[in-house]
Design an enzyme around this catalytic site. Sequence first.
Site, PDB file in Angstrom:
ATOM      1  N   CYS A  91      -2.397  -8.483  -3.749  1.00 36.12           N
ATOM      2  CA  CYS A  91      -3.278  -8.403  -4.921  1.00 36.12           C
ATOM      3  C   CYS A  91      -4.143  -9.661  -5.017  1.00 36.12           C
ATOM      4  CB  CYS A  91      -2.452  -8.155  -6.181  1.00 36.12           C
ATOM      5  SG  CYS A  91      -3.477  -7.757  -7.606  1.00 36.12           S
ATOM      6  N   HIS A 124       0.589  -3.251  -4.973  1.00 39.92           N
ATOM      7  CA  HIS A 124       1.855  -3.981  -5.083  1.00 39.92           C
ATOM      8  C   HIS A 124       3.031  -3.126  -4.610  1.00 39.92           C
ATOM      9  CE1 HIS A 124       0.323  -7.198  -7.830  1.00 39.92           C
ATOM     10  NE2 HIS A 124      -0.514  -6.254  -8.218  1.00 39.92           N
ATOM     11  N   GLU A 172       5.938  -4.310  -4.264  1.00 38.30           N
ATOM     12  CA  GLU A 172       7.117  -4.866  -4.954  1.00 38.30           C
ATOM     13  C   GLU A 172       7.329  -4.246  -6.326  1.00 38.30           C
ATOM     14  OE1 GLU A 172       4.275  -6.322  -4.621  1.00 38.30           O
ATOM     15  OE2 GLU A 172       3.722  -7.468  -6.407  1.00 38.30           O
TER      16      GLU A 172
END
Lengths: 256, 769
Positions: free
Chosen positions: A82, A208, A210
């Site tokens: 990002c 993302h 994660e």
Amino acid sequence: MLVFPGTNSEDETLRAVRAVGLEGELVHWSQPEKLARFDAYILPGGFAYEDRIRAGAVAAHDAVMDSVIEAAQAGKYVLGICNGAQILAEAGLVPGTGPLRRPTAAFAPNASGRFQSVHVHVKLAVDPSRVPILAGIEPGAVIPAWASHGDGRLAAPDDELARIERDGHLAFVYCDRDGTTVAAPNGSALSCAGLVNAEGNVLAIMPHPERDAWTFQHLDATRDAVRGNTEEMLAPSGGIVFFEAFARAVLAEAIA
Amino acid sequence: MTAGVDDAVARGRELGVALSDDELRRIADHLGRLPTATELFAFDAQWSEHCSYKSSREHLKKLPTEGPSVLLGVGEDAGIVRLGEWNGETYGIVVAHESHNHPSQVVPFEGAATGIGGIVRDVLCMGAEVIGIADPLRFGRLENEHCRYVAQQVVDGIAAYGNAIGVPNVGGDVFFDESFDDNVLVNVVALGLVKEKDIIHSRAPEGSVGWDIVLVGKATDRSGFGGASFSSLTLDEEDADQNKGAVQVPDPFLKNVIMRASYAVFAELRANGIVAGFKDLGAGGLAGCSAELCAAGGMGAEVELDRVSTAQRDLPPEVIAIGETQERLCWIVPPSFTPTLLAIYNEMYSLPRVARGACAAIIGKVSDTGRYVAKHCGETVMDVDLEFLTGGVRYHREFVMPPHSRETELERERAVVDAVRVRPATLLARLRAVLAHRDVASRASIFRRYDGVVRGCTAIPPGFADAGVLVPVPGAPLGVAVGIGGNPRYGKIDPRHAAELAVAEAVGHVAAVGAHAAALTDCLNFGDPTVPEQMGAFVAAVDGLAHAARELGVPYVSGNVSFYNRSSSGKHVAPSPIVGCIGTIADVSRIATMGFKHAGSAIVVTAPLELALGGSVIAELLGIASATLPELRYHAFVRQCALVTDALACGAIASAHLIGDGGTLAAIAKMSLTSPRRCGFRVDPKPVAEHAGHEIVWFSEVPGFVVEVVDAASFAELGARHHVDAYDAGEVTGEPDAVIGDERVTLAELREAWEAPLREFYGASTGSA
């Protein structure tokens, strides 16, 4: 893991990194002296210096980035997610086809002109042997993630876009859950979700992984399949494969 | 009477404070001299409605605030509810609720953004990590150009601030109504996570005489001067420019860093076993905050205004003391710890490099005098008794309770029959119109502007279920859900009943994801309390909130009152009690989103079959003016909630959704339109229509749930155990169609009807999930 004023995804990124067997720690922009001793670097998501000028532009020129650029040139692994991806592009590390800190491509404001947060899938669009930073990743691997950004649209001159595609810098593209390439939700050129340098040790990814890396975060049927199983619900899955591949690369390098 | 008393009135009028003549006289009389400008502005803020709850306090005490789940009740910046135990630690969820209505009407982007900024500090100063926010919003009609501007800018402001600080937006609701044309309502709930043993209180600790008062954050400027008393005024076009100056300027990027630096301070304090005081600077600025901190600890304060970092030179002392510049907090720490504190903010997190003039700096000392003394350029500009300043004032406002009328059952049925005759349509056609109604239409295009998943703890982001769900303790199966309730169309008809339904709605929303309702938080948005009918609506709503909370057995841990939501033309907002419910989840593997999961499941409804259309979407579409709101039978509703959470826990149902705006058929359609497998549905409307006497009952907004039953035997057994009557409404299908009786439509068409209205306004953005 390098944190700038405005970074906001450091905790979940650190959790993902630790879940795959790496040790990690946060280093603040005010602590450049701490950076030298690490095997690999991650620039997590959020904002940096209010994203003034262009997202990532000010951070790319921060003195603390000198160490990261040196490490990248020495062949260490550098991953940007990002805002981290934006910084790597502004630093000229990806696609890495021009001089340092003179970006040849940038992540520009979304076609909608707005920040948007949508669930996406991204697909490995390059030969895995070209991305040592994701050691052992499956060809065409499909990874769930959240595209939560205001500036994720790859923009570059036509000849640079052609070079990105031809020379294997297009690391990830947006796709559907089955792996069919789709138009990027942010209007990104080449439907690009991620860029890699020629050496394959610096990777920038806009969405993302994660944030969809534990089963409880999955909004599709995979969560429903383990309803009632607490252990599995809290286990890493989905986007974690991205970090597993990263860990394999880092551990292999550290052992070597 | 002292000599300065009459002069004080003149001076107050000259300075333009909102204090009444009586209040000014009281202050001068107490001081025994002419108050300084700084003192007058300090009292103006502390005695404002916003800070003192002077009109509302006598009624608010009716709300139940105690219960076994409450770790910290109402009284400080935020309340705390027990989440659960993990690894030998008790975790609490900090809950704060605020309105930022007036600022958002005047300068919508900044007003909405600073609303988030303020509430986040309320949570932070309890020693908590900020883990989520949710925004209940009430906009005017989108046909009105200014309302369109406000509705866009408020969403932009929330997105800009929340996204930058990295706190996920996990819920909220949106209504559009003409009563908000001149007064937007922007409420915000914020949640934090803290271990019970690590709670920091907003007071000078015991034995803190001589400790440092440290101001942290942005350099003080003129922005936000007079904010507290401005929030207690009727907005007037003529004062537009002056009002704009009373709105603070947001800096979410600085806040991002202050939050993280404060987390580092928390860790140091805990490692060294130091008890400190911490409080956010909100209404009343530095003087208000430090005065409340010291007053709460029974101490006094000596403050040097010259030591405050300012953005401009030559700021007058009253602006330094009372101005409401954003992004500031105040610590009370022992001098031995001060160097560590300053190093964390100023060096490790280098605040001065992040924003010009931002820093942590000692600005005074705690005293034992019980007085607040502030000096500026060697002069004492404030010297007042703390108890008198912060003890506030109380008013008993006259009120007239709202009238109460309901039609008979016969009148209701006749109205429906007549209306349907005038506007004939099939059920499917009516469903499309209901789904496209401004209060039912998909909010996805708003939610997608907010980051709902930052921090990586989100299990259910907004738009996928009745409540957002977070899993805030990494590795632990503990979950927290936040549900919102409140409907302005109900508020206009019957504020008390609307308040009760708002509580039930919020509680039902957390039940629908499988959470246990643990605490409530309320924000009461009303008109001018000096108008007896408006005050009466407020009193009625508080009665309703109190009654519903007692019946449902859930206490309030925080709340807020916003009066004077009235335009200069005299229009008051719809009485708007807005309620948030915090639900706790022991095992997040049992939660569920609302989308249909499996073809072949039975669609079952647990709500009563009643034709109560007051305030409903279908009544508006049919032009029916009914005053009969849906009946709330508490025992039955509690049993329904228990059935839903139990059935989710044992896997008898795969999804649940509270029936809300648009009624049962709209609820079923939404469960299909949010299905991760794109499941369709088939409904046979006849038996229900015959039983209830009219097919319009499918749009009746009765309190109850639609559930997707996957294990009929277990569900029947649970239903019997909880004494809940349920009826079959249809089945989930694997086809991409909705079938209602002998009508059929593709889900794509239905989705278009549902998503188009706000997508056109807020813009499209699609993902692949």
